[in-house]
Design a protein around this motif. Structure first.
Motif, PDB file in Angstrom:
ATOM      1  N   THR A 101       0.829  -1.209   0.000  1.00 21.63           N
ATOM      2  CA  THR A 101       0.000   0.000   0.000  1.00 21.63           C
ATOM      3  C   THR A 101       0.863   1.258   0.000  1.00 21.63           C
ATOM      4  N   GLU A 102       1.938   1.235   0.787  1.00 25.34           N
ATOM      5  CA  GLU A 102       2.810   2.396   0.906  1.00 25.34           C
ATOM      6  C   GLU A 102       3.486   2.753  -0.417  1.00 25.34           C
ATOM      7  N   LEU A 103       3.845   1.732  -1.201  1.00 20.34           N
ATOM      8  CA  LEU A 103       4.621   1.973  -2.413  1.00 20.34           C
ATOM      9  C   LEU A 103       3.784   1.987  -3.689  1.00 20.34           C
ATOM     10  N   SER A 104       2.513   1.688  -3.594  1.00 17.28           N
ATOM     11  CA  SER A 104       1.639   1.772  -4.766  1.00 17.28           C
ATOM     12  C   SER A 104       1.247   3.227  -5.001  1.00 17.28           C
ATOM     13  N   THR A 105       1.161   3.616  -6.278  1.00 23.57           N
ATOM     14  CA  THR A 105       0.801   4.989  -6.622  1.00 23.57           C
ATOM     15  C   THR A 105      -0.281   4.968  -7.699  1.00 23.57           C
ATOM     16  N   HIS A 106      -0.623   6.161  -8.198  1.00 24.84           N
ATOM     17  CA  HIS A 106      -1.663   6.243  -9.218  1.00 24.84           C
ATOM     18  C   HIS A 106      -1.270   5.527 -10.502  1.00 24.84           C
ATOM     19  N   ASN A 107       0.037   5.378 -10.775  1.00 22.16           N
ATOM     20  CA  ASN A 107       0.445   4.708 -12.015  1.00 22.16           C
ATOM     21  C   ASN A 107       1.305   3.469 -11.797  1.00 22.16           C
ATOM     22  N   ILE A 108       1.604   3.134 -10.543  1.00 20.32           N
ATOM     23  CA  ILE A 108       2.350   1.910 -10.248  1.00 20.32           C
ATOM     24  C   ILE A 108       1.460   0.967  -9.439  1.00 20.32           C
ATOM     25  N   ARG A 109       1.092  -0.148 -10.056  1.00 19.44           N
ATOM     26  CA  ARG A 109       0.279  -1.169  -9.385  1.00 19.44           C
ATOM     27  C   ARG A 109       1.198  -2.311  -8.976  1.00 19.44           C
ATOM     28  N   LEU A 110       1.186  -2.647  -7.700  1.00 16.23           N
ATOM     29  CA  LEU A 110       2.076  -3.669  -7.172  1.00 16.23           C
ATOM     30  C   LEU A 110       1.340  -4.971  -6.872  1.00 16.23           C
ATOM     31  N   TYR A 111       1.926  -6.055  -7.323  1.00 16.18           N
ATOM     32  CA  TYR A 111       1.449  -7.395  -6.985  1.00 16.18           C
ATOM     33  C   TYR A 111       2.478  -8.023  -6.055  1.00 16.18           C
ATOM     34  N   SER A 112       2.035  -8.614  -4.962  1.00 18.32           N
ATOM     35  CA  SER A 112       2.969  -9.121  -3.956  1.00 18.32           C
ATOM     36  C   SER A 112       3.228 -10.616  -4.105  1.00 18.32           C
ATOM     37  N   THR A 113       4.400 -11.017  -3.655  1.00 21.30           N
ATOM     38  CA  THR A 113       4.779 -12.417  -3.576  1.00 21.30           C
ATOM     39  C   THR A 113       5.759 -12.568  -2.423  1.00 21.30           C
ATOM     40  N   ALA A 114       5.852 -13.771  -1.897  1.00 24.60           N
ATOM     41  CA  ALA A 114       6.849 -14.050  -0.853  1.00 24.60           C
ATOM     42  C   ALA A 114       8.134 -14.622  -1.446  1.00 24.60           C
ATOM     43  N   ASP A 115       8.150 -14.865  -2.766  1.00 30.76           N
ATOM     44  CA  ASP A 115       9.282 -15.514  -3.424  1.00 30.76           C
ATOM     45  C   ASP A 115      10.313 -14.484  -3.874  1.00 30.76           C
ATOM     46  N   ARG A 116      11.158 -14.060  -2.944  1.00 30.82           N
ATOM     47  CA  ARG A 116      12.173 -13.068  -3.282  1.00 30.82           C
ATOM     48  C   ARG A 116      13.202 -13.628  -4.265  1.00 30.82           C
ATOM     49  N   VAL A 117      13.582 -14.879  -4.104  1.00 31.24           N
ATOM     50  CA  VAL A 117      14.593 -15.476  -4.975  1.00 31.24           C
ATOM     51  C   VAL A 117      14.107 -15.500  -6.426  1.00 31.24           C
ATOM     52  N   GLY A 118      12.885 -15.956  -6.624  1.00 30.77           N
ATOM     53  CA  GLY A 118      12.337 -16.000  -7.984  1.00 30.77           C
ATOM     54  C   GLY A 118      12.229 -14.623  -8.598  1.00 30.77           C
ATOM     55  N   ALA A 119      11.777 -13.641  -7.802  1.00 35.82           N
ATOM     56  CA  ALA A 119      11.617 -12.282  -8.314  1.00 35.82           C
ATOM     57  C   ALA A 119      12.950 -11.658  -8.707  1.00 35.82           C
ATOM     58  N   GLU A 120      13.955 -11.817  -7.864  1.00 34.76           N
ATOM     59  CA  GLU A 120      15.239 -11.168  -8.166  1.00 34.76           C
ATOM     60  C   GLU A 120      15.980 -11.876  -9.293  1.00 34.76           C
ATOM     61  N   LEU A 121      15.856 -13.200  -9.389  1.00 34.96           N
ATOM     62  CA  LEU A 121      16.545 -13.908 -10.468  1.00 34.96           C
ATOM     63  C   LEU A 121      15.873 -13.658 -11.816  1.00 34.96           C
ATOM     64  N   GLY A 122      14.553 -13.565 -11.833  1.00 32.17           N
ATOM     65  CA  GLY A 122      13.870 -13.226 -13.079  1.00 32.17           C
ATOM     66  C   GLY A 122      14.334 -11.877 -13.595  1.00 32.17           C
ATOM     67  N   GLY A 123      14.390 -10.885 -12.700  1.00 33.42           N
ATOM     68  CA  GLY A 123      14.809  -9.549 -13.086  1.00 33.42           C
ATOM     69  C   GLY A 123      16.249  -9.483 -13.541  1.00 33.42           C
TER      70      GLY A 123
END
Length: 319
Positions: free
Chosen positions: A159-181
């Protein structure tokens, strides 16, 4: 609650703009006091985002201790500088929420940013903000969907980091997120090289598809959930980075494919990531032919035609 964005490059500035427009209390930190002074006076990041007005409510500082008073800190420094940056400021980051906004694998350790933070700032809460996005799009207020990977409850930070043009989807998988990026940057160099060498869009589609298989295979070997790689932080980011001229990694590949040097003065994270990935994949016993080819190509050990011949001469297999 205040937010600090550490790193006044294009992406850090764009995030700060979007958050400030959403009426968050935001401080943007940059290491160059002269650049920060110019931004404060002109309300423009002329070097990184020319023509984009900075919100008047946005605060600027070159004092890292002042910026680090915020509880939520977005780390928008290049991935290969992150280790030293964390070490230099570890005391300031104790018990803070550290949100990594850069993409890459540390060349020295072969690990992603989560492991670096856990090692150097063990009391910090770790989050990864990643996904298909260009700084200029965010700064212009264009809609963007990103992944926020964080252990435990993510709702408050989401909620804190979402804005009018940035929609955030959450996950607990930090490893998957950082390796994909991180890995998508390597595949983007391969796709750019194919297009720069005139191999055509069918070749690019093949590289994207088989590159996605590599990305997923390696991430799963490191404990990631395959479903994460099929989301914004994996497949979504791969599509954007491998098809747009705005991508620094794709542009670097285009240049290499055409027999030229990559553009100067721009961070191309896929180059050190390719080398780090090859070493980590070998250690994990993971087959990464495209990543191996990119590492050899950017190191000057092979040409695009050599890399293509190696890939096409591999034994036939089931998909």
């Amino acid at each position: 609650m205040s937010i600090a964005v550490l790193g006044a490059g294009a992406f850090g500035t764009a995030l700060a703009i979007s958050l400030a427009r959403a009426e968050r209390s935001v401080t943007l930190w940059g290491r160059d006091a002269g650049t920060i002074s110019d931004m404060r006076e002109c309300l423009e990041n002329k070097a990184r985002l020319p023509g984009i007005a900075l919100p008047e409510a946005l605060k600027f500082t070159a004092d890292i201790a002042y910026a680090a008073q915020a509880q939520t800190i977005l780390l928008a420094v290049p991935a290969q500088q992150l280790r030293q940056f964390l070490k230099a400021n570890a005391k300031l980051f104790e018990s803070k929420t550290l949100v990594v906004c850069s993409k890459g694998i540390d060349l020295e350790t072969g690990t992603g940013p989560s492991a670096l933070i856990a090692e150097i700032c063990p009391t910090a809460r770790i989050a990864i903000l990643t996904g298909p996005s260009f700084a200029i799009d965010i700064a212009q207020g264009l809609p963007t969907a990103l992944t926020l990977a964080v252990g435990g409850s993510a709702k408050a930070l989401q909620t804190e980091l979402s804005t009018h043009n940035i929609r955030l989807y959450s996950t607990a998988d930090r490893v998957g997120a950082e390796l994909g990026g991180a890995i998508k940057n390597v595949i983007a160099i391969a796709c750019g090289a194919a297009m720069g060498a005139g191999l055509g869009e069918s070749a690019r589609a093949a590289l994207m598809t088989r590159g996605f298989a590599e990305m997923t295979r390696f991430a799963v070997s490191q404990g990631a959930d395959a479903a994460t790689l099929a989301g914004l932080s994996g497949f979504g980011d791969l599509v954007l980075t491998c098809t747009s001229a705005k991508s620094r990694n794709y542009a670097a590949g285009l240049a290499l494919g055409a027999g030229k040097l990559p553009p100067e003065g721009k961070t191309v994270e896929g180059i050190p990531t390719a080398h780090a990935l090859v070493a980590a994949a070998e250690k994990a016993g993971c087959d990464m032919p495209i990543s191996n080819a990119v590492s050899a190509l950017v190191a000057g050990r092979c040409s695009v035609s050599d890399a293509l011949e190696d890939l096409l001469s591999r034994p036939l297999k089931e998909e």
